[in-house]
Design an enzyme around this catalytic site. Structure first.
Site, PDB file in Angstrom:
ATOM      1  N   PRO A  64      40.037  43.536  46.095  1.00 56.05           N
ATOM      2  CA  PRO A  64      39.933  41.932  45.632  1.00 56.05           C
ATOM      3  C   PRO A  64      40.643  41.245  44.161  1.00 56.05           C
ATOM      4  CG  PRO A  64      37.675  43.046  45.998  1.00 56.05           C
ATOM      5  CD  PRO A  64      39.488  44.763  45.808  1.00 56.05           C
TER       6      PRO A  64
ATOM      7  N   ASP B  71      40.644  44.255  39.533  1.00 57.71           N
ATOM      8  CA  ASP B  71      39.612  44.472  40.890  1.00 57.71           C
ATOM      9  C   ASP B  71      38.153  44.091  40.480  1.00 57.71           C
ATOM     10  OD1 ASP B  71      39.171  46.244  42.416  1.00 57.71           O
ATOM     11  OD2 ASP B  71      39.868  48.277  42.638  1.00 57.71           O
ATOM     12  N   HIS B  72      38.520  43.043  40.948  1.00 61.10           N
ATOM     13  CA  HIS B  72      37.402  42.240  40.836  1.00 61.10           C
ATOM     14  C   HIS B  72      35.711  43.960  41.484  1.00 61.10           C
ATOM     15  CE1 HIS B  72      34.306  39.477  39.732  1.00 61.10           C
ATOM     16  NE2 HIS B  72      34.390  38.389  40.647  1.00 61.10           N
ATOM     17  N   ARG B  73      35.991  44.072  41.738  1.00 63.72           N
ATOM     18  CA  ARG B  73      34.979  45.551  42.092  1.00 63.72           C
ATOM     19  C   ARG B  73      34.256  46.064  41.135  1.00 63.72           C
ATOM     20  NH1 ARG B  73      38.482  48.662  46.459  1.00 63.72           N
ATOM     21  NH2 ARG B  73      39.886  48.542  44.793  1.00 63.72           N
TER      22      ARG B  73
END
Ligand code: CAO
Length: 448
Positions: A246, A420-422
């Site tokens: 994401p 990476d939004h995780r």
């Protein structure tokens, strides 16, 4: 090699629970903590792990049997010294009981590991609707599939959404084979997608419209060119990274007026030595300083852990006639700007000649992709997995910047940080970008 009986440990209030899955067979090798069977009560299912490593000699249970604490699951030819120690009396840390002699012989290390084999119950039936994790999506309903923990783990590893799999077990329970069959089906439907090409069904397996099949020649003359090898490889990597990560991109601007003046001056001074100091070399140096301050940007996701790297190997995208490659400058933290400039120029030249060794493209912890020499005002770079962030750099331009009293001509460099939004939150990304821009505006800070 001793033969031991592996028994059902203390499983709390559960008594006479049904064996719904047998995960091993005679002759199989099992490790300590490996799941052997799944049992299910009205409320929960849980896996019974092995207390010992060894080879399964005989199964003592079959599907549908009812078991309780102390029931024998199987006989195991146990490896010497690979048995978890006798479980303490407390239910919470109970492990599968091994014969006392074996337990006493177990080395201290194994004893320390024993609590890890505690069975963990999970709800057995689809639970009540649960809100999704995103706060603004509280109406969303998650339908829980009926599957044992090992099937859930297996599905997670393959990235399979269990709510889409039809269960063939008792009471529509999803079994390992159902997950395997579902994956096979998806792959068969999609056709083995060649890198960089649309899959045969163009995403039908994802519930998307089929890829348009157009006879382009009907509309005018065409020429069909096979993709170069590097493009096919990078296309497959980019596709996976784009789909799996994401991405969010944070845009910032750095005032590099002073830095550009320094670069020009250094180039004048070093003209005779043939070293050309590029903006890329300063960017590498500044990125290392920012990565050292914000460690989660110099990291990789590994399951549910974040691996923080204590080395700073910086990759940079190089445009070559054969396609995009990413040479890596190792230990960039230990190198000065002149050395970084020399090394990046050498690696870029090797890349263009197609002479990079595989080892010169491995081990990167963060990537910079600069289109500054070409143009553009911003873009959204794709993260180079398993890294968690990438910096895109566009062309600097002289612009009027308000200093509180008047407009001043300043050389502004656009930065586009994809993350990476995780792993990284928007606030952390903004802090990273702001810090990086400050370093570039006042490069003395990079050596602090
Ligand atoms: N703003 C303005 N000018 C810039 C600049 C910037 N951000 N970055 C570089 N320039 C200038 C340089 O100063 C140089 O000018 P002079 O020739 O007058 O000195 C000129 O642009 C050419 O620079 P360069 O791009 O060749 O050199 P570099 O060290 O900055 O970059 C490399 C090297 C390997 C990154 C570059 O050659 C390259 O391949 N870039 C493309 C990367 C790419 O394809 N990224 C996209 C990947 S995703 O598809």
């Amino acid at each position: 090699m001793a033969t031991i009986e592996v028994k059902v440990p203390d499983i709390g209030e559960f008594r006479d629970v049904e064996v719904i899955e047998v995960l091993v067979k005679p002759g199989d090798r099992v490790e300590v903590e490996q799941s052997l069977i799944t049992v299910e009560s009205d409320k929960a299912s849980m896996e019974i792990p092995s207390s010992s490593a060894g080879v399964v000699k005989a199964l003592k249970v079959k599907l549908g049997d009812k078991v309780s604490q102390g029931s024998t699951v199987l006989e195991l030819d146990a490896d010497a010294g690979q048995t978890a120690a006798a479980a303490p009396a407390t239910a919470a840390s109970a492990s599968v009981a091994a014969p006392p002699a074996q337990a006493t012989a177990a080395p201290a290390q194994a004893a320390l590991k024993a609590p890890a084999v505690t069975p963990q119950p999970v709800p057995a039936r689809p639970g009540p609707p649960a809100a999704s994790l995103m706060g603004n999506d509280a109406e969303a309903v998650v339908v829980k599939a009926h599957a044992s923990p090992s099937v859930r783990r297996f599905a997670r590893e393959l990235g399979v959404d269990l709510s889409r799999v039809r269960g063939s077990g008792p009471k529509q329970r999803i079994l390992h084979d159902d997950v395997r069959a579902w994956v096979k089906d998806v792959v068969a439907q999609a056709g083995a997608p060649a890198a960089g090409t649309a899959p045969a069904t163009g995403g039908a397996a994802l519930g998307l419209l089929a890829w348009p099949q157009v006879d382009f020649a009907k509309f005018g003359p065409i020429e069909s060119r096979p993709l170069a090898r590097i493009r096919r490889i990078s296309a497959a990597n980019l596709h996976r990274n784009w789909v799996m990560i994401p991405h969010v991109t944070n845009h910032e601007e750095a005032d590099i007026t002073a830095l550009e003046a320094l670069r020009v001056q250094l180039n004048r001074e070093n003209e005779k030595q043939g070293i050309k100091v590029t903006m890329l070399a300063f960017l590498i140096k500044a990125c290392v300083a920012a990565l050292q301050r914000f460690a989660e940007f110099n990291a990789s996701l590994d399951g549910e852990s974040l691996v923080l790297k204590r080395y700073w190997h910086i990759g940079f995208a190089a445009d070559t006639p054969a396609g995009l490659v990413v040479p890596v400058i190792r230990d960039a933290d230990r190198k000065g700007v002149l050395e970084l400039a020399r090394e990046s120029a050498e690696l870029a030249a090797k890349a263009r000649e197609g002479k990079l060794a595989p080892s010169e493209m491995q081990g990167g912890t963060f990537t910079i992709t600069s289109l500054g020499g070409i143009g553009g005002t911003s873009f959204t770079p794709i993260i180079n997995a398993p890294e968690v962030a990438i910096l895109g750099v566009s062309r600097s331009t002289m612009r009027p910047v308000w200093d509180g009293a008047a407009f001043q001509p300043r050389l502004m460099l656009p930065l586009s940080l994809s993350y990476d939004h995780r792993v990284i939150d928007g606030a952390a990304a903004a802090r990273f970008s702001v810090y990086l821009a400050r370093l570039l505006a006042d490069f003395r800070r990079a050596v602090l």
